[in-house]
Scaffold this motif. Structure first.
Motif, PDB file in Angstrom:
ATOM      1  N   PRO A   1      -9.258  -7.560   3.013  1.00  0.00           N
ATOM      2  CA  PRO A   1      -9.239  -8.988   3.374  1.00  0.00           C
ATOM      3  C   PRO A   1      -9.400  -9.160   4.887  1.00  0.00           C
ATOM      4  O   PRO A   1      -9.019  -8.250   5.646  1.00  0.00           O
ATOM      5  N   PRO A   2      -9.933 -10.302   5.323  1.00  0.00           N
ATOM      6  CA  PRO A   2     -10.115 -10.532   6.757  1.00  0.00           C
ATOM      7  C   PRO A   2      -8.799 -10.345   7.514  1.00  0.00           C
ATOM      8  O   PRO A   2      -7.746 -10.782   7.043  1.00  0.00           O
ATOM      9  N   GLY A   3      -8.875  -9.672   8.643  1.00  0.00           N
ATOM     10  CA  GLY A   3      -7.689  -9.495   9.488  1.00  0.00           C
ATOM     11  C   GLY A   3      -6.865  -8.260   9.153  1.00  0.00           C
ATOM     12  O   GLY A   3      -5.988  -7.881   9.923  1.00  0.00           O
ATOM     13  N   VAL A   4      -7.146  -7.637   8.012  1.00  0.00           N
ATOM     14  CA  VAL A   4      -6.385  -6.428   7.661  1.00  0.00           C
ATOM     15  C   VAL A   4      -7.101  -5.214   8.252  1.00  0.00           C
ATOM     16  O   VAL A   4      -8.306  -5.029   8.054  1.00  0.00           O
ATOM     17  N   VAL A   5      -6.342  -4.399   9.005  1.00  0.00           N
ATOM     18  CA  VAL A   5      -6.915  -3.218   9.647  1.00  0.00           C
ATOM     19  C   VAL A   5      -6.635  -1.995   8.756  1.00  0.00           C
ATOM     20  O   VAL A   5      -5.491  -1.755   8.361  1.00  0.00           O
ATOM     21  N   ARG A   6      -7.704  -1.276   8.452  1.00  0.00           N
ATOM     22  CA  ARG A   6      -7.599  -0.147   7.518  1.00  0.00           C
ATOM     23  C   ARG A   6      -6.512   0.850   7.927  1.00  0.00           C
ATOM     24  O   ARG A   6      -5.674   1.240   7.108  1.00  0.00           O
ATOM     25  N   ASP A   7      -6.499   1.232   9.205  1.00  0.00           N
ATOM     26  CA  ASP A   7      -5.526   2.237   9.661  1.00  0.00           C
ATOM     27  C   ASP A   7      -4.091   1.747   9.463  1.00  0.00           C
ATOM     28  O   ASP A   7      -3.194   2.534   9.179  1.00  0.00           O
ATOM     29  N   ASP A   8      -3.871   0.442   9.645  1.00  0.00           N
ATOM     30  CA  ASP A   8      -2.515  -0.113   9.547  1.00  0.00           C
ATOM     31  C   ASP A   8      -1.939   0.040   8.136  1.00  0.00           C
ATOM     32  O   ASP A   8      -0.738   0.245   7.970  1.00  0.00           O
ATOM     33  N   ILE A   9      -2.803  -0.100   7.140  1.00  0.00           N
ATOM     34  CA  ILE A   9      -2.275   0.002   5.764  1.00  0.00           C
ATOM     35  C   ILE A   9      -2.355   1.442   5.243  1.00  0.00           C
ATOM     36  O   ILE A   9      -1.495   1.881   4.494  1.00  0.00           O
ATOM     37  N   ALA A  10      -3.386   2.188   5.690  1.00  0.00           N
ATOM     38  CA  ALA A  10      -3.590   3.551   5.144  1.00  0.00           C
ATOM     39  C   ALA A  10      -2.484   4.511   5.560  1.00  0.00           C
ATOM     40  O   ALA A  10      -2.277   5.539   4.902  1.00  0.00           O
ATOM     41  N   VAL A  11      -1.744   4.180   6.633  1.00  0.00           N
ATOM     42  CA  VAL A  11      -0.622   5.051   7.037  1.00  0.00           C
ATOM     43  C   VAL A  11       0.458   5.081   5.947  1.00  0.00           C
ATOM     44  O   VAL A  11       1.296   5.977   5.932  1.00  0.00           O
ATOM     45  N   HIS A  12       0.420   4.121   5.027  1.00  0.00           N
ATOM     46  CA  HIS A  12       1.417   4.071   3.958  1.00  0.00           C
ATOM     47  C   HIS A  12       1.054   4.949   2.763  1.00  0.00           C
ATOM     48  O   HIS A  12       1.811   5.033   1.806  1.00  0.00           O
ATOM     49  N   ILE A  13      -0.120   5.575   2.811  1.00  0.00           N
ATOM     50  CA  ILE A  13      -0.497   6.485   1.721  1.00  0.00           C
ATOM     51  C   ILE A  13       0.028   7.888   2.068  1.00  0.00           C
ATOM     52  O   ILE A  13      -0.271   8.417   3.142  1.00  0.00           O
ATOM     53  N   ASP A  14       0.808   8.463   1.159  1.00  0.00           N
ATOM     54  CA  ASP A  14       1.301   9.825   1.358  1.00  0.00           C
ATOM     55  C   ASP A  14       0.094  10.772   1.519  1.00  0.00           C
ATOM     56  O   ASP A  14      -0.780  10.803   0.644  1.00  0.00           O
ATOM     57  N   PRO A  15       0.009  11.536   2.623  1.00  0.00           N
ATOM     58  CA  PRO A  15      -1.145  12.418   2.818  1.00  0.00           C
ATOM     59  C   PRO A  15      -1.390  13.361   1.631  1.00  0.00           C
ATOM     60  O   PRO A  15      -2.535  13.706   1.343  1.00  0.00           O
ATOM     61  N   ALA A  16      -0.328  13.734   0.907  1.00  0.00           N
ATOM     62  CA  ALA A  16      -0.506  14.627  -0.252  1.00  0.00           C
ATOM     63  C   ALA A  16      -1.226  13.909  -1.402  1.00  0.00           C
ATOM     64  O   ALA A  16      -1.768  14.547  -2.301  1.00  0.00           O
ATOM     65  N   LYS A  17      -1.232  12.562  -1.356  1.00  0.00           N
ATOM     66  CA  LYS A  17      -1.893  11.775  -2.408  1.00  0.00           C
ATOM     67  C   LYS A  17      -3.107  11.015  -1.868  1.00  0.00           C
ATOM     68  O   LYS A  17      -3.692  10.185  -2.557  1.00  0.00           O
ATOM     69  N   ASP A  18      -3.471  11.313  -0.627  1.00  0.00           N
ATOM     70  CA  ASP A  18      -4.512  10.555   0.070  1.00  0.00           C
ATOM     71  C   ASP A  18      -5.899  11.084  -0.324  1.00  0.00           C
ATOM     72  O   ASP A  18      -6.632  11.647   0.501  1.00  0.00           O
ATOM     73  N   VAL A  19      -6.255  10.894  -1.605  1.00  0.00           N
ATOM     74  CA  VAL A  19      -7.434  11.547  -2.180  1.00  0.00           C
ATOM     75  C   VAL A  19      -8.764  11.034  -1.630  1.00  0.00           C
ATOM     76  O   VAL A  19      -9.805  11.629  -1.866  1.00  0.00           O
ATOM     77  N   ASP A  20      -8.746   9.922  -0.893  1.00  0.00           N
ATOM     78  CA  ASP A  20      -9.988   9.480  -0.255  1.00  0.00           C
ATOM     79  C   ASP A  20      -9.876   9.559   1.276  1.00  0.00           C
ATOM     80  O   ASP A  20     -10.632   8.898   2.001  1.00  0.00           O
ATOM     81  N   GLY A  21      -8.945  10.367   1.747  1.00  0.00           N
ATOM     82  CA  GLY A  21      -8.850  10.654   3.177  1.00  0.00           C
ATOM     83  C   GLY A  21      -8.772   9.434   4.067  1.00  0.00           C
ATOM     84  O   GLY A  21      -9.399   9.396   5.128  1.00  0.00           O
ATOM     85  N   ALA A  22      -7.973   8.432   3.692  1.00  0.00           N
ATOM     86  CA  ALA A  22      -7.932   7.185   4.460  1.00  0.00           C
ATOM     87  C   ALA A  22      -6.840   7.163   5.520  1.00  0.00           C
ATOM     88  O   ALA A  22      -6.968   6.479   6.534  1.00  0.00           O
ATOM     89  N   ASN A  23      -5.741   7.899   5.274  1.00  0.00           N
ATOM     90  CA  ASN A  23      -4.645   7.930   6.251  1.00  0.00           C
ATOM     91  C   ASN A  23      -5.158   8.597   7.541  1.00  0.00           C
ATOM     92  O   ASN A  23      -5.739   9.680   7.485  1.00  0.00           O
TER      93      ASN A  23
END
Ligand code: NAP
Length: 273
Positions: free
Chosen positions: A94-116
């Motif tokens: 959505p407009p105004g949402v920064v990818r890095d800000d939300i992707a930090v909430h994905i556990d790296p062990a489950k980050d299957v699309d490498g977004a964190n």
């Protein structure tokens, strides 16, 4: 000139993933991917449906979570769910949402699309991490074609955190000599026309043409640009490049199907850890 058949490469990957998923299922674990969908984008809905369908065929459950506002908490909650092995948030945001800000909430062990961002950092220093599936697809297609990467001159056009940068890091890990170009590169054709391998991840139709490709080069076209008649074209003018290149990936039918297969492979890998 060879068209590198992404659909065939994807089928081979899917067959192996299905075997691994069946083993996990027999041991009582259903590999499960949760995809958070934050917008009503039509192309996104089509892509997510195709992941669900492919998952069904190979034994990976895909849970689609529609969440428009509390994206960080939603990703954190899914990461903490022991029945979920892979978590991703589907672009566009959505407009105004920064990818890095939300992707930090994905556990790296489950980050299957490498977004964190920490996954990209781990990739940069050579620690185990999931890379974005599209970047992985670039390397997978080059391997499938039999391209020697060690010592090869590779030029990646595009430097996003989703495709260009992780693709460059993965290619560097393959011992290629990697140059990354972008919108401020002085003379793109000078850079690309000396490369053994060109990876186009620009997001503009036909940015690369005959003048950009050296005879015998291998070209991976990541771009997916919608046409007015409802079709899709890549970043490379395939017709112009065909007589020059040794091989090229088609759009559609190149990077796309391999990306989906590798995303599901990452889920099975995460579930087996
Ligand atoms: P992006 O975030 O818009 O990044 C585009 C990159 O291209 C930027 O680094 C930009 O440079 C560079 N660029 C733009 N115009 C250029 C030019 N004329 N010359 C040289 N470099 C130029 O896009 P993205 O998310 O990386 O995606 C790239 C493409 O891949 C899109 O078409 C997207 O749809 C496609 N894609 C495909 C898949 C798949 O599975 N097939 C998955 C993901 C993405 P600056 O950094 O200087 O702005």
């Amino acid at each position: 000139m060879t068209l590198i058949d992404g659909r065939a490469v994807a089928a081979t990957i899917r067959a192996r993933v299905a075997e691994d998923a069946a083993r996990l299922l027999a041991a009582g674990t259903t590999p499960t991917l949760a995809i958070v969908v934050p917008t009503d984008d039509e192309a996104t809905a089509w892509y997510v449906r195709s992941i669900v369908r492919t998952g069904e065929k190979i034994g990976v459950a895909v849970r689609v979570v529609e969440e428009r506002e509390l994206l960080g908490p939603c990703l954190a909650e899914l990461s903490a769910d022991p029945t979920v092995h892979g978590v991703m948030c589907q672009a566009p945001l959505p407009p105004g949402v920064v990818r890095d800000d939300i992707a930090v909430h994905i556990d790296p062990a489950k980050d299957v699309d490498g977004a964190n961002p920490s996954s990209l950092g781990r990739l940069a220093v050579g620690l185990p991490a999931f890379a974005p599936a599209t970047a992985q697809a670039v390397v997978e297609l080059l391997h499938a074609h039999g391209t020697t990467l060690a010592g090869a001159d590779v030029v990646v056009v595009g430097r996003s955190a989703v495709v260009g940068k992780p693709a460059a890091l993965l290619l560097l890990a393959e011992n290629a000599t990697v140059t990354v170009c972008h919108s401020r590169t002085k003379d793109l054709a000078v850079q690309t026309s000396r490369a053994d391998v060109v990876v186009a991840c620009v997001g503009s139709a036909h940015v690369l043409g005959a003048a950009h490709i050296r005879p015998g080069a291998v070209v991976i076209d990541v771009g997916t640009n919608p046409t007015t008649d409802g079709g899709l074209v890549g970043d490379v003018d395939t017709a112009a490049v065909e007589p020059i290149a040794e091989a090229i990936t088609p759009v559609p039918g190149g990077v796309g199907p391999v990306t989906t297969a590798l995303l599901l492979r990452n889920v099975v890998t995460a579930a087996s850890h």
